[in-house]
Design a protein around this motif. Structure first.
Motif, PDB file in Angstrom:
ATOM      1  N   ILE A  54       2.687  10.872  -0.169  1.00 25.80           N
ATOM      2  CA  ILE A  54       1.960  12.137  -0.204  1.00 25.80           C
ATOM      3  C   ILE A  54       1.553  12.497   1.224  1.00 25.80           C
ATOM      4  CG2 ILE A  54       0.017  13.395  -1.206  1.00 25.80           C
ATOM      5  CD1 ILE A  54       2.031  12.284  -3.249  1.00 25.80           C
ATOM      6  N   ASN A  55       2.076  13.609   1.720  1.00 22.43           N
ATOM      7  CA  ASN A  55       1.775  14.083   3.068  1.00 22.43           C
ATOM      8  C   ASN A  55       0.433  14.805   3.027  1.00 22.43           C
ATOM      9  OD1 ASN A  55       1.937  14.924   5.721  1.00 22.43           O
ATOM     10  ND2 ASN A  55       3.438  16.537   5.325  1.00 22.43           N
ATOM     11  N   VAL A  56      -0.640  14.047   3.158  1.00 25.39           N
ATOM     12  CA  VAL A  56      -1.981  14.572   2.916  1.00 25.39           C
ATOM     13  C   VAL A  56      -2.432  15.516   4.024  1.00 25.39           C
ATOM     14  CG1 VAL A  56      -4.386  13.972   2.451  1.00 25.39           C
ATOM     15  CG2 VAL A  56      -2.549  12.460   1.672  1.00 25.39           C
ATOM     16  N   THR A  57      -2.277  15.086   5.279  1.00 25.99           N
ATOM     17  CA  THR A  57      -2.746  15.889   6.414  1.00 25.99           C
ATOM     18  C   THR A  57      -2.103  15.378   7.692  1.00 25.99           C
ATOM     19  OG1 THR A  57      -4.712  16.642   7.627  1.00 25.99           O
ATOM     20  CG2 THR A  57      -4.758  14.385   6.793  1.00 25.99           C
ATOM     21  N   ASN A  58      -2.062  16.238   8.701  1.00 29.78           N
ATOM     22  CA  ASN A  58      -1.672  15.811  10.046  1.00 29.78           C
ATOM     23  C   ASN A  58      -2.899  15.548  10.918  1.00 29.78           C
ATOM     24  OD1 ASN A  58       1.477  17.409  11.007  1.00 29.78           O
ATOM     25  ND2 ASN A  58       1.025  15.823   9.524  1.00 29.78           N
ATOM     26  N   ARG A  59      -4.070  15.852  10.390  1.00 29.34           N
ATOM     27  CA  ARG A  59      -5.294  15.659  11.163  1.00 29.34           C
ATOM     28  C   ARG A  59      -5.691  14.184  11.190  1.00 29.34           C
ATOM     29  NH1 ARG A  59      -9.628  18.788   8.384  1.00 29.34           N
ATOM     30  NH2 ARG A  59      -8.283  18.824   6.535  1.00 29.34           N
ATOM     31  N   GLU A  65       5.363   3.271  -6.531  1.00 32.04           N
ATOM     32  CA  GLU A  65       3.973   3.583  -6.220  1.00 32.04           C
ATOM     33  C   GLU A  65       3.899   4.969  -5.584  1.00 32.04           C
ATOM     34  OE1 GLU A  65       2.430   0.780  -3.389  1.00 32.04           O
ATOM     35  OE2 GLU A  65       4.207   0.906  -2.116  1.00 32.04           O
ATOM     36  N   ILE A  66       2.734   5.549  -5.667  1.00 32.00           N
ATOM     37  CA  ILE A  66       2.431   6.809  -4.988  1.00 32.00           C
ATOM     38  C   ILE A  66       1.574   6.441  -3.780  1.00 32.00           C
ATOM     39  CG2 ILE A  66       1.411   9.089  -5.162  1.00 32.00           C
ATOM     40  CD1 ILE A  66       3.820   8.646  -7.033  1.00 32.00           C
ATOM     41  N   VAL A  67       2.043   6.812  -2.581  1.00 30.06           N
ATOM     42  CA  VAL A  67       1.405   6.369  -1.343  1.00 30.06           C
ATOM     43  C   VAL A  67       0.776   7.557  -0.628  1.00 30.06           C
ATOM     44  CG1 VAL A  67       1.703   5.121   0.816  1.00 30.06           C
ATOM     45  CG2 VAL A  67       3.182   4.581  -1.126  1.00 30.06           C
ATOM     46  N   PHE A  68      -0.522   7.474  -0.371  1.00 31.77           N
ATOM     47  CA  PHE A  68      -1.216   8.526   0.381  1.00 31.77           C
ATOM     48  C   PHE A  68      -1.095   8.179   1.860  1.00 31.77           C
ATOM     49  CE2 PHE A  68      -3.155   8.313  -3.807  1.00 31.77           C
ATOM     50  CZ  PHE A  68      -3.083   9.637  -4.201  1.00 31.77           C
ATOM     51  N   CYS A  69      -0.308   9.008   2.561  1.00 29.56           N
ATOM     52  CA  CYS A  69       0.050   8.639   3.933  1.00 29.56           C
ATOM     53  C   CYS A  69       0.199   9.886   4.789  1.00 29.56           C
ATOM     54  CB  CYS A  69       1.339   7.805   3.913  1.00 29.56           C
ATOM     55  SG  CYS A  69       1.726   7.018   5.477  1.00 29.56           S
ATOM     56  N   GLY A  70       1.428  10.212   5.186  1.00 28.05           N
ATOM     57  CA  GLY A  70       1.663  11.340   6.086  1.00 28.05           C
ATOM     58  C   GLY A  70       1.489  10.930   7.532  1.00 28.05           C
ATOM     59  N   TYR A  71       1.357  11.915   8.431  1.00 27.72           N
ATOM     60  CA  TYR A  71       1.185  11.637   9.856  1.00 27.72           C
ATOM     61  C   TYR A  71      -0.258  11.852  10.292  1.00 27.72           C
ATOM     62  CZ  TYR A  71       5.773  10.626  11.857  1.00 27.72           C
ATOM     63  OH  TYR A  71       6.947  10.020  12.244  1.00 27.72           O
ATOM     64  N   TRP A  78     -10.434  13.290   1.434  1.00 27.21           N
ATOM     65  CA  TRP A  78     -10.696  12.271   0.420  1.00 27.21           C
ATOM     66  C   TRP A  78     -10.807  12.863  -0.986  1.00 27.21           C
ATOM     67  CZ3 TRP A  78      -9.811   7.793  -1.084  1.00 27.21           C
ATOM     68  CH2 TRP A  78     -10.608   7.097  -1.996  1.00 27.21           C
ATOM     69  N   ASN A  79     -11.390  14.031  -1.138  1.00 28.24           N
ATOM     70  CA  ASN A  79     -11.525  14.629  -2.467  1.00 28.24           C
ATOM     71  C   ASN A  79     -10.162  14.962  -3.072  1.00 28.24           C
ATOM     72  OD1 ASN A  79     -14.309  14.453  -2.535  1.00 28.24           O
ATOM     73  ND2 ASN A  79     -14.631  16.487  -1.637  1.00 28.24           N
ATOM     74  N   VAL A  80      -9.234  15.406  -2.234  1.00 27.96           N
ATOM     75  CA  VAL A  80      -7.885  15.688  -2.713  1.00 27.96           C
ATOM     76  C   VAL A  80      -7.186  14.386  -3.102  1.00 27.96           C
ATOM     77  CG1 VAL A  80      -5.603  16.547  -2.029  1.00 27.96           C
ATOM     78  CG2 VAL A  80      -7.654  17.833  -1.416  1.00 27.96           C
ATOM     79  N   VAL A  81      -7.335  13.365  -2.278  1.00 27.68           N
ATOM     80  CA  VAL A  81      -6.738  12.058  -2.593  1.00 27.68           C
ATOM     81  C   VAL A  81      -7.255  11.561  -3.939  1.00 27.68           C
ATOM     82  CG1 VAL A  81      -6.630   9.628  -1.920  1.00 27.68           C
ATOM     83  CG2 VAL A  81      -6.351  11.421  -0.191  1.00 27.68           C
ATOM     84  N   LYS A  82      -8.553  11.659  -4.166  1.00 28.01           N
ATOM     85  CA  LYS A  82      -9.135  11.187  -5.424  1.00 28.01           C
ATOM     86  C   LYS A  82      -8.580  11.947  -6.630  1.00 28.01           C
ATOM     87  CE  LYS A  82     -13.543  11.572  -4.557  1.00 28.01           C
ATOM     88  NZ  LYS A  82     -15.003  11.501  -4.834  1.00 28.01           N
ATOM     89  N   GLU A  83      -8.445  13.249  -6.488  1.00 31.61           N
ATOM     90  CA  GLU A  83      -7.960  14.065  -7.604  1.00 31.61           C
ATOM     91  C   GLU A  83      -6.515  13.716  -7.955  1.00 31.61           C
ATOM     92  OE1 GLU A  83      -7.530  18.804  -8.840  1.00 31.61           O
ATOM     93  OE2 GLU A  83      -8.720  18.232  -7.082  1.00 31.61           O
ATOM     94  N   VAL A  84      -5.688  13.547  -6.941  1.00 33.55           N
ATOM     95  CA  VAL A  84      -4.286  13.191  -7.188  1.00 33.55           C
ATOM     96  C   VAL A  84      -4.196  11.764  -7.741  1.00 33.55           C
ATOM     97  CG1 VAL A  84      -2.017  12.874  -6.142  1.00 33.55           C
ATOM     98  CG2 VAL A  84      -3.475  14.762  -5.390  1.00 33.55           C
ATOM     99  N   ALA A  85      -4.976  10.849  -7.174  1.00 29.18           N
ATOM    100  CA  ALA A  85      -4.962   9.460  -7.633  1.00 29.18           C
ATOM    101  C   ALA A  85      -5.404   9.356  -9.092  1.00 29.18           C
ATOM    102  CB  ALA A  85      -5.854   8.610  -6.746  1.00 29.18           C
ATOM    103  N   LYS A  86      -6.384  10.156  -9.478  1.00 30.18           N
ATOM    104  CA  LYS A  86      -6.854  10.165 -10.871  1.00 30.18           C
ATOM    105  C   LYS A  86      -5.727  10.569 -11.811  1.00 30.18           C
ATOM    106  CE  LYS A  86     -10.596  12.133 -13.734  1.00 30.18           C
ATOM    107  NZ  LYS A  86      -9.791  12.848 -14.741  1.00 30.18           N
ATOM    108  N   TYR A  87      -4.968  11.593 -11.416  1.00 36.60           N
ATOM    109  CA  TYR A  87      -3.820  12.021 -12.232  1.00 36.60           C
ATOM    110  C   TYR A  87      -2.796  10.894 -12.347  1.00 36.60           C
ATOM    111  CZ  TYR A  87       0.744  14.090 -13.187  1.00 36.60           C
ATOM    112  OH  TYR A  87       1.992  14.336 -13.699  1.00 36.60           O
ATOM    113  N   VAL A  88      -2.472  10.267 -11.202  1.00 38.92           N
ATOM    114  CA  VAL A  88      -1.461   9.205 -11.183  1.00 38.92           C
ATOM    115  C   VAL A  88      -1.867   8.050 -12.093  1.00 38.92           C
ATOM    116  CG1 VAL A  88      -0.308   7.474  -9.745  1.00 38.92           C
ATOM    117  CG2 VAL A  88      -0.624   9.802  -8.881  1.00 38.92           C
TER     118      VAL A  88
END
Length: 453
Positions: free
Chosen positions: A272-277, A323-329, A336-346
């Motif tokens: 999951i390409n969460v952010t470049n920040r 697995e679903i990996v929260f990563c990106g560059y 974090w709130n977006v990560v939690k929401e996606v992780a909850k679905y997974v």
């Protein structure tokens, strides 16, 4: 599908059936061809070909074999030719100590002069290197801080040299010789070349791959080179085509840049390409200037960052993946709130999750987020990077206090997730054994070494 980045189509043995050669190339999925020259005469011929065919591009330069008569007037001519809109590189240039066609001093003088011209024109260089590894490394290393972009064509130096050149962010390509029966050593080098640093080429009319060895090489056979690379890297030809075509764009500007990928598949894991920040700026990270990975464009601005719903839609059934990996560059805990929401679905759909992080999540969010991982994140992988706070700060370009934030984060994660992994990059300066001891004995986490590529 393919970009042949090295085909000398100006040779006489293409004159009688040139259109047939082009037709076969197209039939075999070749989208673009780059024709490097070897002297002024062939440079002029490459420009004519590029004018006639919209998918042919040119490189202009003097091959080391032809540098015995080098003088500055040749540089002026190359400079003039390089102004042509279809010229995308200076080349083929370099050093060749195998043959005695030009004195070494002349080769080096011409080589450096053409590199300087390439820098002035903001063009990459295509390099020929044969039996000149020591001088080549010395010269290329001297341009480390200049932004020079290099393709080492028909690579035949050592694996250690290849690794050094990749660290400098250069590109490497192999010809049909990787298909030869006795080329095991070359294939072993190829196996260790990161695909993010690989280009395709034929070196037509030379280096014809099996099963056409002994006959004239041509761009259509680049497919055979791609097939061998796919075999060595245990991946698909389609992936090799996608990755190397993007690499050709990154190197030469040939083709087009793909759209930003919000999710990307590596092996059987979906990332999951969460952010470049990121709050750090690691010395080995290229997210700012080169946010591409294995054929994917991961570069996005804050305004382009998608909602959790976009990620969820692209994931679909998470059980399809290991697995679903929260990563990106970037650093995923910034969102974090977006990560939690996606992780909850997974997790609700029966999938597994991993968070790749620099370990600064509590600092970034101004609270302890580790209890919120319970039931959402299965594995946390933390970039440990160094057991030494000063070295850690230098590598990540952060305050030393972040080192202790990271250690505290790791210890707290152990209370709420199944597994914590801490990793270091295999730089020469990193004391692996000492880092491993800290991770295993003080933190009680699993230790892994991340290869630089």
């Amino acid at each position: 599908m393919f970009v042949d980045t090295h085909a000398h189509l100006f040779y006489e043995n293409f004159k009688d059936d040139f259109d047939d050669v082009i037709t076969r190339a197209k039939e075999n999925g070749v989208d673009f061809i780059l024709v490097p020259s070897t002297d002024i005469k062939t440079a002029e011929e490459t420009l004519k070909l590029s004018d006639k065919y919209d998918f042919i591009y040119a490189a202009v330069g003097i091959h080391p074999h032809d540098t015995k008569d080098w003088d500055d007037s040749l540089l002026t001519k190359i400079d003039h030719l390089a102004k042509h809109p279809k010229v995308v590189a200076i080349g083929e240039i370099g050093l060749d100590y195998y043959y005695d066609f030009s004195p070494k001093t002349q080769q080096i003088k011409a080589f450096r002069s053409q590199i300087e011209l390439a820098l002035k024109l903001n063009l990459p260089v295509i390099i020929h290197n044969r039996d000149s590894d020591e001088d080549m490394m010395e010269i290329i290393s001297s341009y480390c801080s200049t932004g020079l972009k290099v393709q080492f064509h028909c690579f035949n130096a050592s694996l250690s040299d290849a690794i050094e050149y990749m660290k400098m962010n250069h590109f490497i390509s192999f010809t049909g010789n990787i298909t030869f029966k006795k080329s095991d050593e070359l294939r072993n080098i190829l196996k260790h070349i990161d695909l993010n640093h690989l280009l395709l080429e034929t070196d037509s009319p030379f280096m014809t791959p099996v099963p056409y060895r002994g006959k004239r090489n041509e761009p259509a056979f680049v497919k055979l080179v791609a097939e061998k690379i796919a075999e060595v890297h245990n991946t698909s030809v389609e992936d090799i085509a996608k990755i190397t075509s993007l690499n050709a764009f990154r190197m030469f500007g040939i083709g087009s840049q793909p759209k930003v990928s919000f999710t990307y598949k590596l092996g059987n894991s979906l990332y999951i390409n969460v952010t470049n920040r990121c709050n750090a700026d690691c010395v080995f990270c290229r997210r700012k200037e080169d946010p591409f990975l294995r054929g994917y464009n991961l570069g996005m601005t804050k305004s382009e960052e998608p909602s959790a719903e976009v990620y969820i839609k692209e994931i679909g059934d998470p059980k399809k993946y290991d697995e679903i990996v929260f990563c990106g560059y970037g650093e995923p805990t910034i969102r974090w709130n977006v990560v939690k929401e996606v992780a909850k679905y997974v997790k609700e759909k029966g999938g597994k999750t991993r968070l790749n992080t620099n370990g600064h999540g509590n600092f970034i969010n101004h609270r302890d987020i580790t209890p919120e991982m319970k039931g959402l994140i299965d594995v946390v992988s933390i970039s440990f990077n160094s057991f030494n706070p000063k070295q850690y700060a230098e590598i990540m370009r952060v305050d030393e206090l972040h080192f202790y934030e990271m250690l505290d984060f790791a210890k707290k994660c152990k209370l709420f997730v199944e597994k914590v992994v801490m990793t270091v990059v295999d730089f020469d300066e990193i004391e692996i054994d000492k880092a491993k001891k800290v991770v295993e004995e003080e933190i009680g986490a699993e230790f892994r070494v991340r290869h630089y590529f």
